[in-house]
Enzyme design. Structure first.
Site, PDB file in Angstrom:
ATOM      1  N   ASP A 152      -0.543  11.892   0.576  1.00 24.79           N
ATOM      2  CA  ASP A 152      -1.663  12.739   0.992  1.00 24.79           C
ATOM      3  C   ASP A 152      -2.931  11.912   1.255  1.00 24.79           C
ATOM      4  O   ASP A 152      -2.878  10.681   1.254  1.00 24.79           O
ATOM      5  CB  ASP A 152      -1.902  13.838  -0.060  1.00 24.79           C
ATOM      6  CG  ASP A 152      -2.250  13.279  -1.440  1.00 24.79           C
ATOM      7  OD1 ASP A 152      -2.546  12.060  -1.552  1.00 24.79           O
ATOM      8  OD2 ASP A 152      -2.223  14.044  -2.414  1.00 24.79           O
TER       9      ASP A 152
ATOM     10  N   GLU B 123      -3.411   9.321  -1.206  1.00 22.92           N
ATOM     11  CA  GLU B 123      -2.360   8.325  -1.275  1.00 22.92           C
ATOM     12  C   GLU B 123      -1.481   8.555  -2.507  1.00 22.92           C
ATOM     13  O   GLU B 123      -1.109   7.632  -3.217  1.00 22.92           O
ATOM     14  CB  GLU B 123      -2.990   6.922  -1.192  1.00 22.92           C
ATOM     15  CG  GLU B 123      -3.988   6.966  -0.049  1.00 22.92           C
ATOM     16  CD  GLU B 123      -4.676   5.696   0.363  1.00 22.92           C
ATOM     17  OE1 GLU B 123      -4.405   5.288   1.492  1.00 22.92           O
ATOM     18  OE2 GLU B 123      -5.456   5.140  -0.378  1.00 22.92           O
TER      19      GLU B 123
ATOM     20  N   GLU C 173     -17.984   5.603  -3.220  1.00 19.64           N
ATOM     21  CA  GLU C 173     -16.830   6.494  -3.024  1.00 19.64           C
ATOM     22  C   GLU C 173     -16.925   7.676  -3.988  1.00 19.64           C
ATOM     23  O   GLU C 173     -16.670   8.817  -3.622  1.00 19.64           O
ATOM     24  CB  GLU C 173     -15.540   5.711  -3.283  1.00 19.64           C
ATOM     25  CG  GLU C 173     -14.279   6.504  -3.043  1.00 19.64           C
ATOM     26  CD  GLU C 173     -13.029   5.650  -3.214  1.00 19.64           C
ATOM     27  OE1 GLU C 173     -12.802   5.131  -4.330  1.00 19.64           O
ATOM     28  OE2 GLU C 173     -12.294   5.490  -2.228  1.00 19.64           O
TER      29      GLU C 173
ATOM     30  N   TRP D 192       0.845  -1.210   0.000  1.00 18.04           N
ATOM     31  CA  TRP D 192       0.000   0.000   0.000  1.00 18.04           C
ATOM     32  C   TRP D 192       0.870   1.246   0.000  1.00 18.04           C
ATOM     33  O   TRP D 192       2.081   1.144   0.190  1.00 18.04           O
ATOM     34  CB  TRP D 192      -0.971  -0.007   1.199  1.00 18.04           C
ATOM     35  CG  TRP D 192      -2.138   0.911   0.944  1.00 18.04           C
ATOM     36  CD1 TRP D 192      -2.389   2.111   1.516  1.00 18.04           C
ATOM     37  CD2 TRP D 192      -3.215   0.702   0.014  1.00 18.04           C
ATOM     38  NE1 TRP D 192      -3.543   2.671   1.007  1.00 18.04           N
ATOM     39  CE2 TRP D 192      -4.062   1.820   0.073  1.00 18.04           C
ATOM     40  CE3 TRP D 192      -3.529  -0.325  -0.888  1.00 18.04           C
ATOM     41  CZ2 TRP D 192      -5.212   1.953  -0.725  1.00 18.04           C
ATOM     42  CZ3 TRP D 192      -4.673  -0.191  -1.679  1.00 18.04           C
ATOM     43  CH2 TRP D 192      -5.496   0.934  -1.582  1.00 18.04           C
TER      44      TRP D 192
HETATM   45  C1  BGC Z   1      -8.677   7.140  -0.848  1.00 20.68           C
HETATM   46  C2  BGC Z   1      -8.325   7.331   0.601  1.00 20.68           C
HETATM   47  C3  BGC Z   1      -9.171   6.455   1.489  1.00 20.68           C
HETATM   48  C4  BGC Z   1      -9.155   5.021   1.012  1.00 20.68           C
HETATM   49  C5  BGC Z   1     -10.126   4.159   1.784  1.00 20.68           C
HETATM   50  C6  BGC Z   1      -8.620   5.676  -1.188  1.00 20.68           C
HETATM   51  O1  BGC Z   1      -9.003   5.521  -2.517  1.00 20.68           O
HETATM   52  O2  BGC Z   1      -7.759   7.841  -1.669  1.00 20.68           O
HETATM   53  O3  BGC Z   1      -8.511   8.662   0.987  1.00 20.68           O
HETATM   54  O4  BGC Z   1      -8.668   6.532   2.793  1.00 20.68           O
HETATM   55  O5  BGC Z   1      -9.504   4.979  -0.330  1.00 20.68           O
HETATM   56  O6  BGC Z   1     -11.416   4.665   1.733  1.00 20.68           O
END
Ligand code: BGC
Length: 384
Positions: A177, A180, A336, A127
């Site tokens: 950030d 990620e 999301e 990750w």
């Molecule tokens: C996002 C993160 C989030 C993670 C889990 C990723 O795609 O960029 O901000 O913490 O998903 O939800």
């Protein structure tokens, strides 16, 4: 998620007051149902790349929403989970802190991971590890929770002490950030989460005075750094020295309140994000986003709504909430992101091929929906 109990789209329109309330209640139930026995909140129960993991970032905002909604025990079980993880890693944290203080900081790979298995392990999957924001956000959420319920931080003080040491020794390090990405930069939203967390625990009387002083000194240095290098055109920038806008900085305005909405910087940040990233209520992460084609994120719509609510503009806040509600599927699950306004449609398939369809439900989306619903009075605080 085909449980008929969650079939919220039959009956009233999801964007009516009743529909919004229903979706907020369903969101609380969904999070309670999916919270692991260990206290961890799964990021998403079904999405291939997130399954089995809990992030401090997502989790802290989820706990804050559950706390605000009256689900006190759920939030506390999450804070216990965070505390166990930190205490289990006490030796590693002490090593990180002493190396940083002696001017010989450990490599990124030796810093704490970003996400953990429910049992508290690192997990086997690669990750984009090393992100600092979640450790600040958990401090903020736990302190906010004790303020809300008029209790103190004693139950978590050992883990809070470790976190304060970790952050005061390492806050200035570049790291990935919220999204990620961009590990070589120091991100304004990351700094804001750290400063808000340090402030929140330092102004709570349960901390020892030396630690309190360290926390306050660091949060003051962070504010100064942001004021000097983290602004562009008066609004918060994506990272130090950047001119770009990033919706993760909304958190610094609300709910973290580091740059409050009625103030110049808070107001300019809401305006800049509204202007460049908000399309009809759906908020993009940043203009160059290509993740799943760079769609609109309901959780960010709710962050913007929290900003409007803090400015006293309930109508705009409600508009944001309604937009987020309309992204739910027939079971009430919030995604999301949605692809109705993509920044780079040519990139969607690549991500679908890699990880499958967009995460849905994403618990963080439900959490931000709850948090805004409470803020605008659509969800009354549930009896504890
Ligand atoms: C996002 C993160 C989030 C993670 C889990 C990723 O795609 O960029 O901000 O913490 O998903 O939800």
């Amino acid at each position: 998620m085909t449980d008929a109990k969650y079939d919220v789209h039959t009956g009233s329109d999801i964007r009516d007051a009743a529909g919004l309330t229903q979706l907020a209640k369903l969101s609380v139930e969904l999070i309670l149902r999916l919270q692991d026995g260990t206290g961890a909140y799964p990021a998403s129960p079904t999405f291939s790349a997130y399954r089995g993991y809990c992030w401090f970032r997502d989790g802290a905002f989820i706990a804050d929403a559950m706390s605000a909604a009256g689900a006190r025990d759920s939030a506390e079980r999450f804070f216990d989970w965070c505390a166990r993880i930190l205490i289990d890693r006490e030796a590693q944290i002490h090593d990180i802190v002493s190396q940083a203080r002696s001017g010989n900081p450990v490599p990124d790979a030796n810093m704490l991971p970003t996400r953990f298995t429910f049992a508290g392990g690192d997990g086997e999957d690669e990750w984009w590890d090393f992100q600092l924001d979640g450790f600040g956000t958990w401090l903020w959420a736990v302190a906010e929770h004790t303020r809300r319920y008029d209790t103190d931080l004693t139950r978590w003080s050992e883990a809070i002490t470790l976190t304060v040491d970790y952050l005061t020794s390492s806050w200035h390090r570049p790291c990935f950030d919220w999204w990620e990405e961009n590990a070589d930069q120091v991100h304004v939203s990351t700094l804001a989460c750290i400063a808000a967390g340090l402030d929140a625990v330092a102004t709570n009387d349960s901390l020892d005075s030396e630690l309190q002083r360290d926390a306050l000194q660091t949060s003051a240095s962070i504010r100064t750094t942001i004021l000097k290098q983290g602004l562009s055109g008066g609004h918060l920038a994506k990272w130090l020295g950047s001119a770009a806008v990033d919706a993760s900085t909304l958190s610094a305005v609300a709910p973290l309140g580091l740059f409050p909405a009625p103030g110049d910087i808070g107001g300019a940040t809401l305006e800049a994000i509204d202007r460049s990233l908000n399309v009809d209520g759906g908020v993009h992460r940043y203009l160059a986003d290509t993740f799943f084609g760079g769609g609109q994120w309901p959780l960010l719509s709710c962050f913007l709504g929290l900003g409007y609510a803090a400015q006293g503009d309930r109508n705009r806040a409600l508009h944001q909430l309604s937009w987020a509600a309309a992204t739910s599927d027939s079971t009430g699950a919030l995604p999301e992101q949605v692809g109705q306004h993509l920044l780079d449609a040519s990139m969607t398939q690549e991500w679908v091929d890699r990880w499958g369809p967009v995460a849905q439900p994403l618990l963080w989306s439900h959490a931000m929906f709850i948090r805004l619903a409470v803020e605008v009075g659509v969800l009354e605080v549930l009896p504890a």
